[in-house]
Motif scaffolding. Structure first.
Motif, PDB file in Angstrom:
ATOM      1  N   LEU A  19      32.908  30.197  29.883  1.00  0.00           N
ATOM      2  CA  LEU A  19      32.889  31.117  28.699  1.00  0.00           C
ATOM      3  C   LEU A  19      31.222  32.234  29.374  1.00  0.00           C
ATOM      4  CD1 LEU A  19      32.402  29.584  25.333  1.00  0.00           C
ATOM      5  CD2 LEU A  19      34.401  31.489  25.983  1.00  0.00           C
ATOM      6  N   PRO A  20      30.726  32.101  29.802  1.00  0.00           N
ATOM      7  CA  PRO A  20      29.952  32.936  30.474  1.00  0.00           C
ATOM      8  C   PRO A  20      30.162  34.293  31.272  1.00  0.00           C
ATOM      9  CG  PRO A  20      28.932  30.198  30.873  1.00  0.00           C
ATOM     10  CD  PRO A  20      30.244  30.595  30.454  1.00  0.00           C
ATOM     11  N   GLY A  21      31.420  33.923  31.365  1.00  0.00           N
ATOM     12  CA  GLY A  21      31.966  34.979  32.018  1.00  0.00           C
ATOM     13  C   GLY A  21      32.330  36.669  30.888  1.00  0.00           C
ATOM     14  N   GLY A  22      31.744  35.742  30.145  1.00  0.00           N
ATOM     15  CA  GLY A  22      32.032  37.024  28.864  1.00  0.00           C
ATOM     16  C   GLY A  22      32.929  37.892  28.911  1.00  0.00           C
ATOM     17  N   ASP A  23      32.587  38.733  28.330  1.00  0.00           N
ATOM     18  CA  ASP A  23      33.824  40.059  27.452  1.00  0.00           C
ATOM     19  C   ASP A  23      34.792  40.561  29.458  1.00  0.00           C
ATOM     20  OD1 ASP A  23      33.387  39.301  25.189  1.00  0.00           O
ATOM     21  OD2 ASP A  23      32.979  42.044  24.915  1.00  0.00           O
ATOM     22  N   GLU A  24      34.487  40.559  30.512  1.00  0.00           N
ATOM     23  CA  GLU A  24      35.106  40.205  31.780  1.00  0.00           C
ATOM     24  C   GLU A  24      35.613  39.455  31.967  1.00  0.00           C
ATOM     25  OE1 GLU A  24      32.427  43.719  34.728  1.00  0.00           O
ATOM     26  OE2 GLU A  24      31.668  40.495  34.867  1.00  0.00           O
ATOM     27  N   VAL A  25      36.328  38.056  31.607  1.00  0.00           N
ATOM     28  CA  VAL A  25      36.961  36.975  31.350  1.00  0.00           C
ATOM     29  C   VAL A  25      37.831  37.499  30.208  1.00  0.00           C
ATOM     30  CG1 VAL A  25      35.697  36.050  32.924  1.00  0.00           C
ATOM     31  CG2 VAL A  25      35.810  35.366  31.067  1.00  0.00           C
ATOM     32  N   GLU A  26      39.046  36.279  30.724  1.00  0.00           N
ATOM     33  CA  GLU A  26      39.998  35.576  29.534  1.00  0.00           C
ATOM     34  C   GLU A  26      39.645  34.376  29.674  1.00  0.00           C
ATOM     35  OE1 GLU A  26      43.306  38.051  28.457  1.00  0.00           O
ATOM     36  OE2 GLU A  26      44.398  36.980  30.918  1.00  0.00           O
ATOM     37  N   ILE A  27      40.112  33.989  28.372  1.00  0.00           N
ATOM     38  CA  ILE A  27      40.273  32.022  28.559  1.00  0.00           C
ATOM     39  C   ILE A  27      41.915  32.039  28.006  1.00  0.00           C
ATOM     40  CG2 ILE A  27      39.570  29.832  28.302  1.00  0.00           C
ATOM     41  CD1 ILE A  27      36.718  30.788  28.431  1.00  0.00           C
ATOM     42  N   LEU A  28      42.478  31.335  28.942  1.00  0.00           N
ATOM     43  CA  LEU A  28      43.962  31.408  28.075  1.00  0.00           C
ATOM     44  C   LEU A  28      44.267  29.603  28.089  1.00  0.00           C
ATOM     45  CD1 LEU A  28      45.952  34.086  30.092  1.00  0.00           C
ATOM     46  CD2 LEU A  28      44.819  34.280  27.882  1.00  0.00           C
ATOM     47  N   ILE A  29      43.972  29.323  26.678  1.00  0.00           N
ATOM     48  CA  ILE A  29      43.731  27.471  26.353  1.00  0.00           C
ATOM     49  C   ILE A  29      46.259  27.548  25.634  1.00  0.00           C
ATOM     50  CG2 ILE A  29      43.715  26.037  24.774  1.00  0.00           C
ATOM     51  CD1 ILE A  29      40.827  27.499  24.269  1.00  0.00           C
ATOM     52  N   VAL A  30      46.309  27.180  26.584  1.00  0.00           N
ATOM     53  CA  VAL A  30      47.930  27.138  27.259  1.00  0.00           C
ATOM     54  C   VAL A  30      48.000  25.276  25.821  1.00  0.00           C
ATOM     55  CG1 VAL A  30      50.305  26.533  27.775  1.00  0.00           C
ATOM     56  CG2 VAL A  30      48.095  28.002  28.407  1.00  0.00           C
ATOM     57  N   ASP A  31      48.025  25.032  24.875  1.00  0.00           N
ATOM     58  CA  ASP A  31      48.033  23.791  24.080  1.00  0.00           C
ATOM     59  C   ASP A  31      50.066  23.485  24.323  1.00  0.00           C
ATOM     60  OD1 ASP A  31      49.044  21.847  22.073  1.00  0.00           O
ATOM     61  OD2 ASP A  31      49.007  23.560  20.815  1.00  0.00           O
ATOM     62  N   ASP A  32      50.094  22.508  25.561  1.00  0.00           N
ATOM     63  CA  ASP A  32      50.962  22.337  25.786  1.00  0.00           C
ATOM     64  C   ASP A  32      52.099  21.371  25.039  1.00  0.00           C
ATOM     65  OD1 ASP A  32      53.889  23.065  27.348  1.00  0.00           O
ATOM     66  OD2 ASP A  32      53.027  20.556  28.440  1.00  0.00           O
ATOM     67  N   GLY A  33      51.834  21.386  23.760  1.00  0.00           N
ATOM     68  CA  GLY A  33      52.667  20.872  22.789  1.00  0.00           C
ATOM     69  C   GLY A  33      51.956  19.017  22.546  1.00  0.00           C
ATOM     70  N   SER A  34      50.874  19.755  22.965  1.00  0.00           N
ATOM     71  CA  SER A  34      49.795  18.117  22.356  1.00  0.00           C
ATOM     72  C   SER A  34      49.987  17.920  20.329  1.00  0.00           C
ATOM     73  CB  SER A  34      48.291  19.075  22.014  1.00  0.00           C
ATOM     74  OG  SER A  34      47.931  19.529  23.812  1.00  0.00           O
TER      75      SER A  34
END
Length: 338
Positions: free
Chosen positions: A25-40
């Protein structure tokens, strides 16, 4: 503009995924974090949605049917909007100081007419159960803080490899090379750091410990007994590597030598796992693999068969199997990878 897209493959990761996501998260708006929920089937999906709601400009939750680690990485590549792309497994995390340095450099690259294809950094094996920590450096292979091509590589050293933990790719390069990892297959990270390399023209290495790789979680794919149970998947990836890239068509000698060296390392691991199992059926599978390499390309076979590592694996009889297991355990002790 997003500079860097993180793909975080998650399968029943609710017990540990927060530490990973919070470190990104400290990357702020310059990054995106794609959380891929793989059928959990646990609370992974809820946690992913919670982060998306709390950080709508940074986090996106992607939900899909279970397809394994490769399918999750594929989904990340398909959905990424960042100039660069990085996979961070949900039980790992990144070092903040190194993260900020890397993001600053990627920001510079993103403004270039031809952004650098591949950014490399070090990683650290964290074996928390024993307090073991091992820094894995790429400084013996690459000069620091310099944009180079493969001809700028310092040397090839067996055992020093570009792993998924080390690499950040230019996102469009992954799309242009058509990388599609197989579903329901472990050890696809070997394909991820092998197939795209023939498309990489420019490289930049920073001598910082960015990625922290956790070892010791029960059922982890690199655990010895788990690898024995999954030997068919290890072999499947090995065969796919053989079929995907012809090193002898690569004109750049540094890259060709590296590809052959990495293929040798993966083949040695496949062979060692077969020997460790003490199962005649797996011995046969290992012999079939070596026969396939020989029939596929005799030059590749000779390079691997008579290499330092490969040669130790191919000593005939029980002594050869014992030597294979011995070298495997030496590597395990030196690196601490499981």
């Amino acid at each position: 503009m997003k500079i860097l897209s993180f793909c975080v493959p998650c399968y029943n990761s609710s017990a540990y995924m927060r530490k990973c996501i919070d470190s990104l998260l400290p990357g702020g708006d310059e990054v995106e974090i794609l959380i891929v929920d793989d059928g959990s089937t646990d609370k992974t999906a809820e946690i992913a949605d919670e982060y998306e709601k709390t950080y709508p400009n940074i986090v996106r939750a992607i939900h899909q049917e279970n397809g394994g680690h490769g399918a999750a990485v594929n989904a990340g590549i398909e959905n990424a909007t960042g100039v660069y792309f990085k996979v961070v497994d949900s039980d790992d995390w990144v070092d903040r100081e190194a993260y900020m340095k890397i993001l600053t450099k990627l920001r510079e690259f993103a403004k270039m007419r031809h952004p650098v294809d591949m950014h490399l950094s070090n990683f650290v094996y964290e074996k928390l159960s024993t307090g073991h920590e091992r820094r894995m450096l790429l400084s013996p292979l690459f000069p620091e803080d310099k944009i180079i091509g493969w001809d700028g590589m310092k040397r090839n050293i067996k055992g020093f490899s570009i792993l998924m933990h080390s690499v950040i790719y230019r996102t469009q390069l992954l799309r242009d090379c058509g990388l599609k990892l197989p579903k329901h297959t472990f050890y696809v990270d070997n394909l991820y750091v092998y197939i795209p390399l023939v498309h990489v023209k420019t490289i930049y290495y920073m001598n910082v410990e960015f990625y922290r790789y956790y070892i010791g979680r029960e059922g982890q794919s690199v655990a010895e007994q788990t690898m024995i149970r999954r030997i068919d998947q290890q072999l499947r990836v090995n065969y796919m590597m053989i079929d995907a890239v012809d090193p002898w068509k690569v004109r750049e000698p540094h890259l060709r030598r590296y590809l052959l060296s990495y293929l040798e390392s993966v083949t040695v691991i496949s062979t060692s796992i077969g020997y460790l199992s003490k199962d005649p059926k797996n011995y046969k599978k290992v012999e079939d693999l070596w026969d396939y390499i020989k029939k596929h390309d005799i030059r590749t076979y000779r390079h691997i068969r008579y290499g330092v590592l490969g040669g130790a694996m191919r000593i005939r009889g029980n002594f050869g199997k014992k030597m294979g297991v011995f070298f495997y355990h030496i590597a395990q002790r030196f690196i601490g990878f499981n």
